[in-house]
Design a protein around this motif. Sequence first.
Motif, PDB file in Angstrom:
ATOM      1  N   GLY A 228       0.778  -1.234   0.000  1.00 27.51           N
ATOM      2  CA  GLY A 228       0.000   0.000   0.000  1.00 27.51           C
ATOM      3  C   GLY A 228       0.805   1.278   0.000  1.00 27.51           C
ATOM      4  O   GLY A 228       0.231   2.367   0.081  1.00 27.51           O
ATOM      5  N   LEU A 229       2.139   1.178  -0.132  1.00 35.84           N
ATOM      6  CA  LEU A 229       2.975   2.373  -0.155  1.00 35.84           C
ATOM      7  C   LEU A 229       3.331   2.736  -1.592  1.00 35.84           C
ATOM      8  O   LEU A 229       3.676   1.864  -2.389  1.00 35.84           O
ATOM      9  CB  LEU A 229       4.266   2.153   0.637  1.00 35.84           C
ATOM     10  CG  LEU A 229       4.149   2.055   2.154  1.00 35.84           C
ATOM     11  CD1 LEU A 229       5.547   1.924   2.764  1.00 35.84           C
ATOM     12  CD2 LEU A 229       3.437   3.269   2.733  1.00 35.84           C
ATOM     13  N   PRO A 230       3.275   4.025  -1.942  1.00 32.89           N
ATOM     14  CA  PRO A 230       3.681   4.417  -3.296  1.00 32.89           C
ATOM     15  C   PRO A 230       5.194   4.526  -3.390  1.00 32.89           C
ATOM     16  O   PRO A 230       5.893   4.693  -2.381  1.00 32.89           O
ATOM     17  CB  PRO A 230       3.030   5.794  -3.464  1.00 32.89           C
ATOM     18  CG  PRO A 230       3.019   6.360  -2.065  1.00 32.89           C
ATOM     19  CD  PRO A 230       2.774   5.171  -1.156  1.00 32.89           C
ATOM     20  N   HIS A 231       5.705   4.436  -4.590  1.00 29.10           N
ATOM     21  CA  HIS A 231       7.110   4.735  -4.857  1.00 29.10           C
ATOM     22  C   HIS A 231       7.391   6.166  -4.398  1.00 29.10           C
ATOM     23  O   HIS A 231       6.518   7.034  -4.503  1.00 29.10           O
ATOM     24  CB  HIS A 231       7.369   4.591  -6.367  1.00 29.10           C
ATOM     25  CG  HIS A 231       8.793   4.677  -6.768  1.00 29.10           C
ATOM     26  ND1 HIS A 231       9.445   5.882  -6.931  1.00 29.10           N
ATOM     27  CD2 HIS A 231       9.705   3.715  -7.056  1.00 29.10           C
ATOM     28  CE1 HIS A 231      10.690   5.661  -7.303  1.00 29.10           C
ATOM     29  NE2 HIS A 231      10.879   4.356  -7.389  1.00 29.10           N
ATOM     30  N   PRO A 232       8.585   6.443  -3.854  1.00 32.05           N
ATOM     31  CA  PRO A 232       8.863   7.816  -3.396  1.00 32.05           C
ATOM     32  C   PRO A 232       8.544   8.888  -4.431  1.00 32.05           C
ATOM     33  O   PRO A 232       8.075   9.978  -4.083  1.00 32.05           O
ATOM     34  CB  PRO A 232      10.368   7.770  -3.078  1.00 32.05           C
ATOM     35  CG  PRO A 232      10.599   6.354  -2.653  1.00 32.05           C
ATOM     36  CD  PRO A 232       9.698   5.526  -3.530  1.00 32.05           C
TER      37      PRO A 232
END
Length: 338
Positions: A228-232
């Motif tokens: 659930g984390l986006p690419h920086p």
Amino acid sequence: MSFRIRAAVDDDLQHLYEMAKLTGGGFTNLPPDRRALTAKLERSHAAFARTDGPVQDELFVLILENIETKEVRGTCQIFTLVGQSYPFYSYRIGQLTQHSRELNRTFRADMLSLATDLEGASEVGGLFLHPGERAGGLGLLLARSRYLFIKMHRARFADRILAELRGVIDEAGGSPFWDGLAGRFFGMNFQDADQFNAINGHQFIADLMPKHPIYTAMLTETARAAIGLPHPSGRAAMRMLENEGFAFENYVDIFDGGPTMTARTDQVRSIADARDSKLVAIGDDGGKETLVATGHLADFRAAFGKVRETEDGVVLTEDCARALDVREADHVTHVARL
């Protein structure tokens, strides 16, 4: 310098290919493959050429162009109806709660379940801005121009819309989520799978992945942390989507674990707030910073400019009118620049 958004044409292939080589992997809607990009352009041409009829599985490719140099500096895409040719799989994050009376304890386990809940939605994706232009709000112009296009061609899009954000990719170009889950079932690393995925789609993953739910506790710590984390590089895009009214509703990409954001199409801020007006004059006499669009299908154009509203319509600045190639009495669709 002035920029505008326009429909992609065949001559944009080389520009798209050069930008695709800069994406750094995991960017499946812009593969560094000429054949795949050519197929996208052909599909986009067909969508722009169709002038009526119901919602179909189509793709529109838009281009960010410097109107002074004619350089292509960015691109974005709109998919009208996902999951029609192949199932549109996502992982849905859920929770299983179990209670042991003997131990007097309640256990809650997070699970990933394959789902096709988002089939039939439209999708905004494929947004890439050249690294040399990542200032001055051009990413915002790319992103929001898609919503004005949808507003101006509403019958061609579904009532639900989604956006998939690229997941976490490590410095070596690998994906912790892939390594901890899908990679265990395939004889290829993330880079190889990423390349195959970009050209052929991720149906092969859905075909071979186990269909039963996955307990996240069984994954590696790095894989769990990536869910659930986006690419920086996608954090700003996620904030823009949230500002438009998109929300993360526990759907993640089955490939890299990146978040899928969803919204009701007519409730997207740029769509709901946009207004259609007649251009009554062109002149540099003030006004508010605005995103303005005009044109039907392949003639679509969008740009930033100052707009002053009057009782009869709107007044555009000369540079904006030139970017849009509009004249007095033409009609434009406009929404305030956030």
